[in-house]
Scaffold this active site. Structure first.
Site, PDB file in Angstrom:
ATOM      1  N   ARG A  53       5.382   1.816  -0.595  1.00  0.00           N
ATOM      2  CA  ARG A  53       4.240   2.398   0.104  1.00  0.00           C
ATOM      3  C   ARG A  53       3.749   3.583  -0.714  1.00  0.00           C
ATOM      4  NH1 ARG A  53       6.441   6.681  -0.269  1.00  0.00           N
ATOM      5  NH2 ARG A  53       4.949   7.595   1.147  1.00  0.00           N
ATOM      6  N   GLY A  54       2.648   4.156  -0.287  1.00  0.00           N
ATOM      7  CA  GLY A  54       1.979   5.159  -1.103  1.00  0.00           C
ATOM      8  C   GLY A  54       0.916   4.470  -1.938  1.00  0.00           C
ATOM      9  N   ALA A  55      -0.308   4.991  -1.887  1.00  0.00           N
ATOM     10  CA  ALA A  55      -1.439   4.292  -2.512  1.00  0.00           C
ATOM     11  C   ALA A  55      -1.209   3.924  -3.980  1.00  0.00           C
ATOM     12  CB  ALA A  55      -2.709   5.130  -2.350  1.00  0.00           C
ATOM     13  N   ARG A  90      -2.707  -4.644   3.088  1.00  0.00           N
ATOM     14  CA  ARG A  90      -2.949  -3.357   3.751  1.00  0.00           C
ATOM     15  C   ARG A  90      -4.382  -2.915   3.455  1.00  0.00           C
ATOM     16  NH1 ARG A  90       1.504   1.147   3.488  1.00  0.00           N
ATOM     17  NH2 ARG A  90       0.371   1.704   5.400  1.00  0.00           N
ATOM     18  N   GLN A 207       8.318   9.527   7.319  1.00  0.00           N
ATOM     19  CA  GLN A 207       8.376   9.450   5.859  1.00  0.00           C
ATOM     20  C   GLN A 207       8.598  10.810   5.203  1.00  0.00           C
ATOM     21  OE1 GLN A 207       4.734   7.329   6.411  1.00  0.00           O
ATOM     22  NE2 GLN A 207       5.307   5.818   4.890  1.00  0.00           N
ATOM     23  N   ASP A 248      -4.654   8.432   0.558  1.00  0.00           N
ATOM     24  CA  ASP A 248      -4.701   6.996   0.309  1.00  0.00           C
ATOM     25  C   ASP A 248      -6.090   6.530  -0.091  1.00  0.00           C
ATOM     26  OD1 ASP A 248      -2.067   5.286   1.428  1.00  0.00           O
ATOM     27  OD2 ASP A 248      -2.211   7.351   2.103  1.00  0.00           O
ATOM     28  N   LYS A 259      -2.207  10.062   5.657  1.00  0.00           N
ATOM     29  CA  LYS A 259      -1.325   9.725   6.769  1.00  0.00           C
ATOM     30  C   LYS A 259      -1.746  10.428   8.055  1.00  0.00           C
ATOM     31  CE  LYS A 259       1.442   7.371   6.485  1.00  0.00           C
ATOM     32  NZ  LYS A 259       1.415   5.923   6.724  1.00  0.00           N
TER      33      LYS A 259
END
Length: 390
Positions: A53-55, A90, A207, A248, A259
């Site tokens: 995860r994480g752009a 996503r 997170q 993101d 987030k």
């Protein structure tokens, strides 16, 4: 970054080729587990289920997903199918689309029998570029922290440390290496500046508590995990010198989608005159979007992420525990949008700029919209609109 003394990226190719390895981030902080992804379907699942995860990391993983798809079916139809499969995983992180488009563009003119090899090389180049961009972000952000240190007198033995609040995880786990928001913090710590990081737990997936705290602890950076609603109180009492978060998706006008909960931190920072910075690489800017609130799709995830928590029991087992009454519905919006007016500055690989169309155009002139001729109908309409706004 180092994991138990070993230099480690979040994604790397298998030695024999034909697969990639990732860190399963759903198992942190209690277990460090790596997982091998052998095909396009495995990559799509890893992105959708947030093993990665994480752009920036989502984009890098998707690039390797296209490469693995080319190993399965290098035809034009196979390329289209691989890209569409990954795009559907996503919806919010713009790096996903950027990486897939970069892969598709580079492979379009390549003969099918050469696509697998070309795709593998391109995916590796995207990963290497991400590392370089993030380290540059760290260097530019370090300058801001040094300025804060001088203002606070920390460099001359004044009262310290420099207290920095961050939300979610925008460290090396969210990228291929270094991170975005945490890169300046690592640079500052390694330079000997006395920093302390307030780590928002970042519900519902925690997170911050699980990933950011694990990163900072592994690197030896002083930090304290706080409940999500604590930040405003700390700012009111002068215990936060700076807020830095990742993003993101950032619009061409400087709005930031990050987030869920980021907007509330920005409001608190604005009310208490605390500098609020956003760190991002160029690929996270969506030049096709101007109004983040109206144009960015906000991912809604499974309600179970809100109604349950995962952790280690007193007996040492890792379990999910339900925390809400049976029958209570839950909403799970994954992101929110922070308007540009609340942001002190954007920290990019090219430098620091205002969160505005002009600020971003100054750093990325090649992406700035072409000026409208003054004598054209569009130009006259724009001038009338501008005059009316006055």
């Amino acid at each position: 970054m180092n994991v138990k003394g070993t230099p480690t990226r979040t994604i790397w190719p298998a030695r024999e080729g034909g697969a990639v390895w990732i860190i399963d981030q759903t198992r942190l902080p209690h277990e460090f587990v790596t997982q091998r992804l052998n095909d396009l379907g495995a990559v799509a699942h890893a992105i959708r289920a947030m093993l990665v995860r994480g752009a920036p990391l989502i984009g890098a993983t998707a690039a390797y997903g296209v490469a693995l798809g080319m190993a399965e079916d290098p035809s034009d139809e196979g390329l289209t199918r691989a890209c569409q499969t990954l795009l559907a995983t996503r919806p919010t992180a713009v790096n996903l689309r950027w990486a897939i488009e970069a892969m598709a563009e580079s492979l379009a003119a390549v003969p099918p029998d050469q696509r697998a090899q070309a795709a593998w090389a391109k995916a590796g180049a995207i990963c290497d570029e991400d590392v370089a961009l993030n380290e540059a972000i760290g260097d530019h952000g370090l300058g801001i922290i040094k300025d804060l240190a001088r203002t606070k007198g920390v460099e001359k033995g004044g009262e310290g440390p420099i207290n920095i609040l961050t939300h979610c995880n925008a460290g090396w786990l969210a990228t291929v290496d270094w991170g975005t928001a945490l890169a300046p913090l690592y640079k500052a710590h390694d330079a000997g500046l006395p920093i302390h990081v307030w780590v928002d737990e970042t519900r519902p997936r925690n997170q911050g508590a699980s990933l950011t705290a694990w990163e900072l602890n592994s690197h030896g950076v002083p930090h304290t995990v706080i409940a999500d609603n604590t930040g405003g109180h700390l700012m009111q009492h002068g215990l936060v010198d700076m807020v830095i978060v990742g993003t993101d998706r950032t619009t061409a006008t400087g709005d930031v989608c990050n987030k869920i909960g980021t907007y509330l931190k920005a409001l608190a920072a604005f009310d208490n005159a605390v500098p609020f910075y956003v760190a991002l690489p160029g690929p996270t800017i969506d030049w096709t979007v101007n109004d983040g609130l109206r144009e960015i799709p906000i991912e809604q995830r499974d309600a179970a992420e809100v109604t349950r928590v995962w952790g280690r029991t007193a007996a040492g087992a890792l379990e999910w525990v339900t925390i809400t009454p049976t029958g209570s519905p839950a909403a799970n919006y994954a992101f929110d949008v922070t308007p540009a007016r609340l942001i002190t500055g954007l920290i990019t690989e090219r430098g620091v700029c205002a969160a505005s169309a002009a600020g971003l155009a100054g750093l990325y002139p090649e992406r700035a919209p072409a000026p409208v001729p003054a004598g054209s109908a569009a130009g006259k309409g724009a001038a009338a609109t501008a005059d009316g706004a006055l």
